[in-house]
Design a protein around this motif. Structure first.
Motif, PDB file in Angstrom:
ATOM      1  N   UNK B 275       0.838  -1.203   0.000  1.00  0.00           N
ATOM      2  CA  UNK B 275       0.000   0.000   0.000  1.00  0.00           C
ATOM      3  C   UNK B 275       0.871   1.250   0.000  1.00  0.00           C
ATOM      4  N   UNK B 276       1.915   1.262   0.809  1.00  0.00           N
ATOM      5  CA  UNK B 276       2.818   2.408   0.841  1.00  0.00           C
ATOM      6  C   UNK B 276       3.385   2.690  -0.538  1.00  0.00           C
ATOM      7  N   UNK B 277       3.872   1.614  -1.183  1.00  0.00           N
ATOM      8  CA  UNK B 277       4.499   1.797  -2.491  1.00  0.00           C
ATOM      9  C   UNK B 277       3.515   2.387  -3.484  1.00  0.00           C
ATOM     10  N   UNK B 278       2.325   1.803  -3.550  1.00  0.00           N
ATOM     11  CA  UNK B 278       1.372   2.267  -4.547  1.00  0.00           C
ATOM     12  C   UNK B 278       0.950   3.697  -4.286  1.00  0.00           C
ATOM     13  N   UNK B 279       0.745   4.049  -3.016  1.00  0.00           N
ATOM     14  CA  UNK B 279       0.315   5.418  -2.727  1.00  0.00           C
ATOM     15  C   UNK B 279       1.440   6.400  -3.047  1.00  0.00           C
ATOM     16  N   UNK B 280       2.669   6.008  -2.717  1.00  0.00           N
ATOM     17  CA  UNK B 280       3.793   6.886  -3.056  1.00  0.00           C
ATOM     18  C   UNK B 280       3.857   7.078  -4.570  1.00  0.00           C
ATOM     19  N   UNK B 281       3.689   5.973  -5.277  1.00  0.00           N
ATOM     20  CA  UNK B 281       3.716   6.013  -6.725  1.00  0.00           C
ATOM     21  C   UNK B 281       2.629   6.921  -7.254  1.00  0.00           C
ATOM     22  N   UNK B 282       1.421   6.751  -6.738  1.00  0.00           N
ATOM     23  CA  UNK B 282       0.307   7.581  -7.181  1.00  0.00           C
ATOM     24  C   UNK B 282       0.621   9.050  -6.921  1.00  0.00           C
ATOM     25  N   UNK B 283       1.179   9.332  -5.755  1.00  0.00           N
ATOM     26  CA  UNK B 283       1.490  10.722  -5.418  1.00  0.00           C
ATOM     27  C   UNK B 283       2.539  11.288  -6.371  1.00  0.00           C
ATOM     28  N   UNK B 284       3.556  10.484  -6.657  1.00  0.00           N
ATOM     29  CA  UNK B 284       4.616  10.967  -7.549  1.00  0.00           C
ATOM     30  C   UNK B 284       4.067  11.246  -8.943  1.00  0.00           C
ATOM     31  N   UNK B 285       3.259  10.339  -9.445  1.00  0.00           N
ATOM     32  CA  UNK B 285       2.710  10.533 -10.784  1.00  0.00           C
ATOM     33  C   UNK B 285       1.736  11.698 -10.788  1.00  0.00           C
ATOM     34  N   UNK B 286       0.989  11.835  -9.731  1.00  0.00           N
ATOM     35  CA  UNK B 286       0.041  12.943  -9.615  1.00  0.00           C
ATOM     36  C   UNK B 286       0.787  14.270  -9.661  1.00  0.00           C
ATOM     37  N   UNK B 287       1.871  14.328  -8.913  1.00  0.00           N
ATOM     38  CA  UNK B 287       2.604  15.580  -8.853  1.00  0.00           C
ATOM     39  C   UNK B 287       3.522  15.806 -10.034  1.00  0.00           C
ATOM     40  N   UNK B 288       3.813  14.743 -10.729  1.00  0.00           N
ATOM     41  CA  UNK B 288       4.715  14.900 -11.846  1.00  0.00           C
ATOM     42  C   UNK B 288       6.038  14.225 -11.570  1.00  0.00           C
ATOM     43  N   UNK B 289       6.360  13.235 -12.371  1.00  0.00           N
ATOM     44  CA  UNK B 289       7.602  12.508 -12.172  1.00  0.00           C
ATOM     45  C   UNK B 289       8.777  13.449 -12.348  1.00  0.00           C
ATOM     46  N   UNK B 290       9.757  13.351 -11.470  1.00  0.00           N
ATOM     47  CA  UNK B 290      10.957  14.154 -11.601  1.00  0.00           C
ATOM     48  C   UNK B 290      10.871  15.476 -10.882  1.00  0.00           C
TER      49      UNK B 290
END
Lengths: 292, 354, 388
Positions: B275-290
């Protein structure tokens, strides 16, 4: 005999599942991690139709497979354009949404209770009650499907898919409709997964959401990578290896609460080692890292 | 109430226009403008969710508070993931498991061995760093130049490996760090625990520290250089391998901190990593990778969305609580379809340039 | 494969082996994986399907201990018809697929005619088609899903279905004239069964907030229920650890007791009741009416403690488990080791007195209506019977 028949039956089911994924990842080059969800959809649709709506097993399995294909088609259309990491994220999300939906909607799917008393297939009115019967039935179906896959892979269609995997830009420059072919291979892989799922439900006679967790996906990844992604015999080889390994581990003098996680640790470790040293798999071609 | 909303909406709209107009001028101003715009959009969307006829203000504020705390946690996780992504160009799908390793290591010393707080933290992080180094050396260094598919699959496998290792060592039980908690009662309905205050404070401090580190220190600038253009950085003499290792460690540190903070407030279970990984991933993609500020923004948006959307009635109907996790996935997919570059993400040309 | 690959593989396996060696090895678990065992002239072998790994091992392992305690007693007293009793364990891991595979092993490799278990309802439901097909008796002491009632002719349990537990608590809620109850339920067959039967009998409004097995945080569910102004909260989790966390967060969010607790929660003195003794004072739960005044109870507890160093956990589950082996002994001494005859015998069991109370089987192989959950209350950090 019953015992061995059961193992062979399970091997057939997994061989189908892994070969389906091989088409998607090995031939199509798409790292799609919702494959077990496809299996689940096939299983649940068939189970629900046969248990709650009284359909025959034949119709259930057929409709289950078709439903999975349809779902894959709908989901594929936007996703095939994605880059690797985006594809993983999107398909991860989709797979989990499907699982959570199945888990939550109890009235429809039985939720955590699962579906019980799923009937065994009864072709021509003869119920396949024993494991030996099921084994023969599944061997026939699996061989038939594998023959189809063999033919598809060795046609120009198959070769064009491989060329897309190797170099997408070049392939589209040569006029091949990259996008369309990717969708086709994805749907094909999903259809096979749906079939495997439906048959699984009718063999075990019980299905619940715990069969479609992300842990199971790792096993599928391992199977395809281990055997050789992009080769026809790879998944079949890994099925025998992995199912055999699993059953053999049962006989080790290790307490069960250790054996459970240990199995997954071993699977994951093997996958990591394979990815580092021989990413094309045991049966795969020689891998040249410099090429890409 | 309606007039107040209209008034606030109007004020924000003006701010928005102002911000957009200022876009071309000095960097600080444009950053401030972008932040103001983001804040405006954000606050408006929260305000829209609130319907005074269906809920008391106090309740709503409690959900906003929950969202803020959870958002801080997600932001911290997303930060680690984003940093690593920037430098290595790949998504570490075992990020959640690093967080868990940190919290389990801490748990071992703090609860099982009974050590005091600071030594437990030190020892916990020590173990986390050693394991991170081992993993990096054994599994990622050999595939540094391989096509991105390979490290991706390796990180997926690593996640499963670490999770089951934890299951093996610690058994599949949920654990409490402590049964005691100090509670601060703010109003009748709203209370906050010390664990939650810790989460918010530590997360924000770390975010500020990290930003300063990246902008001001030599090492931080080196990391940014490698993330921006690896070849140029190598030509300039920056030791790439060392930077990569350091980034791994920083990422693990951020993840471990998030894990430990969460463990005090929630529970500790080896299965929580996914769950941590997926939420972090979602947050990163939401905010913009990089993008570092993107990761933070994504984390908070996710936190608020989860808590507010689940808790408010939509004309009498509530989204069932057990869809809370699914919400993160749905947001992830929507972002990927509608705006794959995220909020602060680089444009397509910039990514293609690499 | 090259030598570098093999070397790394070897290192990895050695590390794993070393870690494994750190685990306390459970001697009897070796039984699981032994070679074919058949009824030889002087032994009788039963199969056991239980979660020996995974989260539900919290129940599976004590279940194993309890069966071993009972087995020891039976064998010391001469066994069944003079034959030594052996038990073969297979891990169902509380998962359908694993349970199916495990029960296939029990039937095809070990060729048992009676299987004790599963512990989880999902295990029992997955095993039932297999045992029914092969006419083997399946006897569970812990699985409580209502679906098991109709699972088969050869399926028995001496544990009442979830319906009884939900109903017992709902009766109490009706007596107290509560208007709204908020249940925090885990998405598992066991807990959802309890929630269902509670709302069916409770005459007020039930609000059911669910969470999945992997959920770590329950503030959303709790806050939503607070917003609905429920009169009382009901903690309905599958495992004690989760129940403890829910209670902790309830306390942190300022929810006033008393609460309703399911039998998992109220049965876990060490993990749930004692740490939150003050907060839980007066909370009510329902348990299977095990009889701690029964003649064999003291011997049972003492033997368990001698074996594991701990008190018997989850008495509501372990008492029927203890009785189950003795019930089977009586059946076989009466009609022989024939599953069909054993099945017929079991349907005739009426008014049998045991550590778990008085048992009579109904026509479905469930305990009949007289075997109901009884209420317990938390008092001074312990759970005590309400009507005693």
């Amino acid at each position: 005999m019953e015992f061995i028949a059961n193992i062979i039956a399970i091997m057939c089911l997994f061989a189908l599942l892994y070969q389906g994924y091989n088409l998607i990842l090995g031939y199509g080059g798409m790292l799609h991690v919702g494959h077990v969800a496809f299996m689940g959809v096939g299983a649940y649709v068939s189970a629900l139709l046969t248990v709650k709506a009284g359909f025959s097993v034949l119709s259930g399995v057929t409709l289950g497979t078709l439903a999975t294909g349809l779902l894959a088609l709908l989901l594929a259309i936007p996703t095939v354009r994605f880059r690797e990491d985006y594809l993983v994220a999107a398909t991860l999300g989709m797979g989990e949404i499907i699982r959570i939906f199945i888990l939550n909607e109890r009235k429809l799917t039985g939720g955590s209770f699962g579906i019980v008393n799923i009937p065994r297939p009864a072709p021509f009115g003869v119920e396949l009650a024993s494991n030996v019967d099921m084994m023969i039935f599944l061997l026939i179906i699996t061989t038939a499907v594998m023959l189809c896959v063999w033919r598809i892979v060795h046609t120009p269609f198959g070769r064009s898919i491989e060329s897309i995997r190797e170099d997408e830009i070049a392939a589209s420059a040569l006029g091949k409709n990259v996008w369309l072919k990717k969708v086709q291979i994805l749907v094909l892989g999903a259809l096979i997964a749906g079939l495997a799922g439906a048959l699984f439900a009718h063999h075990i006679q019980f299905i619940d959401p715990s069969s479609i967790t992300l842990d199971r996906m790792i096993l599928v990844l391992l199977a395809v990578m281990l055997g050789g992604s992009g080769t026809f015999w790879g998944p079949i080889f890994s099925t025998i290896l992995l199912v055999g390994l699993f059953e053999a581990m049962r006989f080790l003098p290790i307490p069960s609460h250790v054996l459970g996680p240990l199995r997954w640790i071993i699977y994951a470790a093997i996958l990591i080692i394979i990815m580092i040293h021989k990413p094309t798999g045991l049966l795969g071609k020689k891998f040249s890292r410099k090429k890409l | 109430m309606a007039t107040a909303k209209a008034g606030a909406g109007g004020a924000f709209y003006l701010l928005y226009k102002l911000a957009s107009a200022q876009n071309q001028q000095s960097r600080i101003l444009s950053l401030a403008a972008r932040s103001a715009r983001g804040l405006a959009e954000f606050t408006t969307s929260i305000l829209i969710c609130y319907n005074p006829q269906e809920m008391q203000l106090e309740l709503f504020l409690k959900f906003v508070l929950n969202g803020f705390i959870q958002g801080s946690l997600y932001a911290l996780l997303a930060l680690g993931l984003s940093l690593l992504y920037g430098v290595l160009r790949f998504a570490n799908l075992a990020h959640g498991e690093y967080a868990l390793m940190g919290s389990f290591a801490f748990y071992t010393f703090y609860v099982l061995l009974g050590w005091p707080l600071l030594p437990s933290l030190a020892a916990g992080f020590g173990i986390l760093f050693i394991v991170t180094l081992l993993i990096e050396r054994l599994t990622f260094t050999p595939v540094r130049d391989a096509p991105p598919l390979i490290p991706l699959v390796i990180s997926i496998a690593l996640g499963i490996f670490l999770k089951n290792l934890l299951l093996l060592i610690f058994e599949p039980r949920s654990r409490l760090i402590t049964a005691n908690s100090s509670i601060l009662q703010i109003t009748d309905f709203i209370s906050i625990t010390s664990a939650q205050i810790n989460i918010a404070v530590v997360a924000i401090l770390l975010m500020i520290a990290l930003t300063l580190f990246l902008k001001r220190t030599k090492l931080g600038k080196a990391i940014r250089a490698v993330a921006d253009d690896r070849e140029a950085a190598a030509i300039l003499g920056i030791p790439i391998k060392r930077i990569v290792t350091i980034t791994f460690l920083i990422s693990a540190f951020l993840a471990g901190t998030a894990g430990i903070l969460a463990a005090f407030d929630q529970n500790l279970h080896p299965n929580a990593g996914t769950a941590f990984t997926v939420k972090a991933f979602a947050a990163v993609i939401l905010g913009g990778i990089g993008s570092i500020p993107g990761a933070v923004a994504g984390g908070y948006i996710l936190g608020f969305a989860e808590n507010i959307l689940i808790s408010i009635p939509f004309w009498g109907w509530y989204i069932p609580s057990n869809y809370k996790d699914a919400l993160a996935y749905i947001i992830l997919i929507l972002v990927l379809y509608i705006r794959p570059n995220g909020i602060f993400g680089k444009s397509a040309e910039e990514i293609a340039r690499k | 494969m090259n030598s570098v690959l093999l070397k790394k593989f070897g290192i990895a396996l050695t590390v794993i082996g070393a870690l494994t060696a750190c685990q306390p090895v459970f001697e009897d678990a070796k039984n699981t994986n032994a070679a074919v065992e058949e009824d030889s002239g002087d032994t009788i072998t039963f199969g056991v399907l239980a979660p020996l790994s995974g989260e539900a091992a919290a129940y599976g392992i004590p279940y194993q201990h309890v069966l071993e305690v009972a087995r020891g007693e039976i064998n010391t007293a001469g066994g069944i018809d003079g034959k030594e009793v052996k038990l073969v364990y297979e891990d169902g891991a509380c998962e359908a697929e694993r349970a199916n595979s495990a029960v296939n092993n029990l039937l095809n490799i070990h060729k048992v005619k009676v299987v004790f278990g599963g512990v989880c309802s999902s295990e029992t439901l997955a095993a039932a088609p297999v045992t029914e097909r092969n006419q083997v008796v399946l006897f569970s002491s812990l699985a409580s899903s209502p679906d098991i009632t109709a699972a088969g002719d050869f399926v028995f349990r001496n544990y009442p279905s979830d319906k009884a537990q939900g109903e017992a608590l709902a009766d109490n809620a009706n007596e107290l004239e509560l208007k709204k109850v908020g249940i925090i339920t885990e998405e598992q067959p066991y807990t959802e069964g309890i929630a269902d039967s509670f709302s069916a009998v409770f005459s007020g409004e039930t609000f059911n907030e669910k969470f999945s097995k992997d959920a770590a945080d329950f503030k959303t569910q709790i806050d939503k229920l607070k917003a609905l102004n429920v009169d009382r909260f009901f903690v309905n989790a599958q495992t004690p650890a989760k129940a403890a966390i829910i209670v902790k967060q309830l306390k942190e969010l300022g929810v006033q007791g008393p609460l309703y607790l399911n039998d998992v929660a109220i049965g876990s003195t060490e993990e749930v009741v004692a740490p939150f003794a003050e907060y839980l004072e007066g909370s009510i739960g329902a348990q299977v009416p095990y009889n701690d005044k029964h003649a064999k109870f003291t011997g049972f507890s003492a033997a368990y403690k001698a074996r594991t160093g701990e008190d018997v956990p989850y008495l509501g589950y372990m008492s029927p488990a203890y009785d189950s082996l003795f019930i089977m002994k009586e059946a076989i001494e009466s009609v022989g080791h024939d599953p069909v005859k054993i099945k017929d015998y079991l349907y005739t069991v009426q008014g049998r007195d045991g550590v778990a109370g008085t048992l009579s089987f109904d026509e479905n192989g469930d305990p009949d209506k007289s075997y109901r959950h009884a209420l317990q209350k938390v008092e001074g950090g312990k759970a005590v019977w309400v009507n005693q």
